[in-house]
Design an enzyme around this catalytic site. Structure first.
Site, PDB file in Angstrom:
ATOM      1  CG  ASP B 227      61.915  79.201  10.769  1.00  0.00           C
ATOM      2  OD1 ASP B 227      61.793  80.154   9.985  1.00  0.00           O
ATOM      3  OD2 ASP B 227      61.085  78.922  11.659  1.00  0.00           O
ATOM      4  CE  LYS B 295      61.354  77.870  15.150  1.00  0.00           C
ATOM      5  NZ  LYS B 295      61.079  77.259  13.827  1.00  0.00           N
ATOM      6  CE  LYS B 331      58.280  79.824  14.303  1.00  0.00           C
ATOM      7  NZ  LYS B 331      58.497  79.286  12.945  1.00  0.00           N
TER       8      LYS B 331
END
Lengths: 287, 395
Positions: B227, B295, B331
């Site tokens: 991430d 995300k 996400k």
């Protein structure tokens, strides 16, 4: 315009706010003579759930407040109630048909009850707790701790529309519990006016949550709720009480059975039902 | 010959070989030695450090990561984004977002009524899509182990509760998470993935070399997902090239020696991008630069994930799918604490991107406290009465 009546619709008291019922339901409350008095919110099980969440999150800081501070807050509630004494007397008359003298006496007794419990906040520990004699070089101290979230039902009995509610919640608050209380079905308006008193005192939001509606509908959800620590059935009768006790047996919830205390009784023992004795050992000396 | 003269000879051989391009035969003639001796000298030059060899394909090397412009990726090239100008043209040509319409749509999604029979399924789906996260300065290997335990068996009292998709930790905790998972590790579907934040999370304020080292470290310790955060400062200042370069470079750093790669989730930190237009542009840019997932947030900035933002990002991946047939994941992370909220996200995924997206490869919740609330709701549905915090494990 000054003679226009504005019929009031009372809402719930949850987390220091006055929300409508999640269900959107309301019901009319009548005067003893059958005339319309006001509309009140009809709480649903989800309102009960939200009230428990609010009580749970308010509990730690209320329990963590000093005993002196809790006493001051309860005393402040008594002060606010006294300031609005005439309004409450009138509301009691409107709701129950009590005589003016009886209504005034009931308000007086409710204020008295609050002051009485306010005094106990910083004295209860000395009486209930203590230094226990043990066979060894240790201090052994017992101190009372609050239990957590309590559920109570305000009694329906005559002469207790305000006093019964106050007599239910004050002993719960004294040692730092938070409470979800179901207002009596006969005098919900008085209970919600008392919520306005609480909201304008220094009681932190969520420490007291008041729901109006059908006790038989909501109580089972609260009695079986695993996040409720104690259940005061003083204001409940008959089949509803039996069912509540049975549901409460599924968890570690402690139950104060019906008729353990009088509807408006104030007693030391009532405080003791909402505390847990915590005992601490400590060496007397390191020498 | 002495060692000294050997290394002096090796240096001369290396200069002839690498600088002047002579063959080993020619070096032998010039130095009056055999060609085998020349080969041994060159080997010595490499082993002793007289010569060091850098592969130009490496993202960290100056040749591959220029300080301006971009190196197009396969994806970006397919859409005509080959240089700085075409990237800017592509991103600024994106239609603007109708903010009122977007928020209205999100608000309508939030009103969908999910009935009891579907709610059980929804709760289990939420658990299967959770990246169970701990990103605290106070994290310890012990805390990561207990997090992994919870990821594997979310509700010890109810074995029917599914396991979560992945655990999400800081790079230095990856090895502990991998060790604790053992043979239960996987890619989110086959087993529990290990996601690691990287690239100077959460601010992203460091130099590219550090960000790449951060990424490579996490991948080398067994992270299956990375991430990364984008450089929001650069994005807001209009330096789209820098943002693109960094994402592309980190994507390359996710590659493993065996040719596979750790899945890259690109955190836009929507709370700092200010406008929906910016969020849309950043989403497209991240996808062009090589993101497997986009995300919303780090969880360290407010506002974190919101329903309108997630709806917008779902629209971007839906459009990308329509354009290319390729599915990119989404996400939302941060601020989703209640099952009720999470269910609204599921509705959004289903209505906007489609049910195919309700899959651990394509949708994740970045959350920590959400799991306990979902478990409480599951217990309530199983037992018929409300449950309490005493009946779930603390993190």
């Amino acid at each position: 315009m000054s003679d226009m009546t504005i019929p009031k619709t009372y809402k719930l008291f949850v987390g220091g706010k006055f929300p409508r019922s999640e269900s959107g339901r309301t019901h009319a409350v009548n005067r003893p003579d059958g005339g319309f008095l006001a509309n009140v919110a009809t709480a649903s099980r989800k309102d009960a759930r939200d009230a428990v969440v609010a009580a749970r999150s308010a509990w730690s800081s209320w329990a963590g407040a000093t005993a002196y501070n809790r006493g001051q807050v309860l005393y402040r509630v008594a002060e606010m109630l006294e300031g609005r004494g005439a309004q409450f007397a009138q509301e009691i008359i409107d709701s129950t048909g009590a005589t003016p003298a009886a209504a005034k006496a009931e308000v007086r007794a409710a204020i008295d009850t609050l002051v009485w419990y306010a005094g106990w906040t910083d004295k209860f520990a000395q009486v209930f707790g203590g230094a226990n004699p043990v066979a060894g070089p240790f201090f052994n101290l017992t101190v009372p701790d609050s239990v957590g979230v309590a559920v109570a039902v305000a009694p329906n009995a005559e002469g207790s529309s305000l006093l019964g509610l106050v007599a239910s919640i004050a002993p719960i608050l004294t040692m730092g519990n938070s409470v979800v209380v179901l207002a009596s079905e006969s005098a919900p308006c008085v209970a919600m006016s008392f919520a306005e008193v609480l909201a304008t005192s220094d009681v932190p939001g969520g420490v007291v949550n008041i729901l109006t509606g059908n006790v038989a509908e909501i109580l089972p959800w609260l009695a079986s709720h695993a996040d409720v620590n104690s259940l005061d059935l003083t204001g409940v009768e008959g089949e509803v009480a039996v069912e509540a006790e049975r549901s409460a047996a599924e968890t570690l919830m402690r139950v104060i059975r019906p008729r353990t205390f009088g509807a408006t009784e104030k007693s030391f023992d009532r405080i003791a039902r909402f505390v847990e004795a915590k005992t601490v050992w400590h060496t007397k000396s390191l020498a | 010959m002495t060692e000294n003269s050997d290394s002096a000879l090796a240096l001369r051989a290396a200069r002839l070989y690498y600088d002047e391009g002579k063959t080993q035969d020619e070096i032998g003639e010039i130095l009056s030695i055999t060609r085998w001796k020349a080969g041994r000298l060159l080997a010595l030059a490499r082993e002793s450090g007289l010569v060091s060899i850098t592969i130009a394909n490496d993202a960290a090397s100056p040749a591959a990561a220029p300080s301006s412009g971009i190196i197009p990726t396969a994806r970006s090239r397919a859409h005509g984004v080959v240089d700085s100008a075409s990237l800017r043209a592509f991103v600024t040509a994106l239609p603007g977002v109708d903010a009122i319409g977007l928020e209205g749509r999100a608000a309508r999604i939030a009103t969908r009524s999910v009935k009891n029979e579907s709610k059980r399924e929804a709760l289990d789906t939420i658990i299967r899509l959770i990246d169970l996260t701990t990103l605290e300065g106070a994290d310890t290997p012990g805390k990561v182990r207990s997090l992994v335990q919870k990821a594997v068996v979310p509700d010890p009292a109810d074995p029917t509760a599914p396991r979560v998709a992945a655990v999400c930790v800081y790079p230095d905790m990856v090895e502990h998470a991998v060790a604790a998972l053992g043979d239960r590790a996987g890619d989110g579907l086959t087993g529990i993935g290990v996601a690691s934040v990287a690239t100077a999370f959460p601010s992203g304020r460091s130099i590219l070399e550090v960000k790449l080292a951060d990424t490579r470290y996490a991948v080398s310790k067994g992270a299956t997902e990375i991430d990364m955060v984008i450089d929001r400062g650069a994005f807001l200042a209009g330096d789209l090239d820098l943002v693109f370069r960094e994402i592309a470079a980190v994507r390359r750093a996710c590659e493993r020696p065996d040719g596979t790669h750790a899945h890259l989730k690109v955190i836009l930190e929507t709370g700092e991008l200010r406008t929906y237009d910016n969020i849309k542009r950043a989403s497209w840019l991240a996808i062009l630069a090589g993101a497997d997932f986009i995300k919303t947030s780090t969880g360290k900035v407010q506002p974190a994930a919101t329903l309108p933002t997630t709806v917008l990002m779902l629209e971007v991946v839906r459009d990308w799918f329509a354009l290319t047939g390729e599915r990119i994941g989404v996400k939302p992370a941060g601020g989703i604490r209640q099952s009720k909220d999470a269910i609204r996200y599921l509705v959004a995924v289903s209505e906007i991107a489609g049910d195919e997206w309700l899959h651990p490869y394509l949708f994740r919740f970045g959350a920590s406290s959400l799991l306990n609330d979902v478990l409480l709701q599951r217990q309530r549905m199983t037992s018929g009465h409300y449950s309490g915090a005493d009946y779930v494990t603390i993190d």
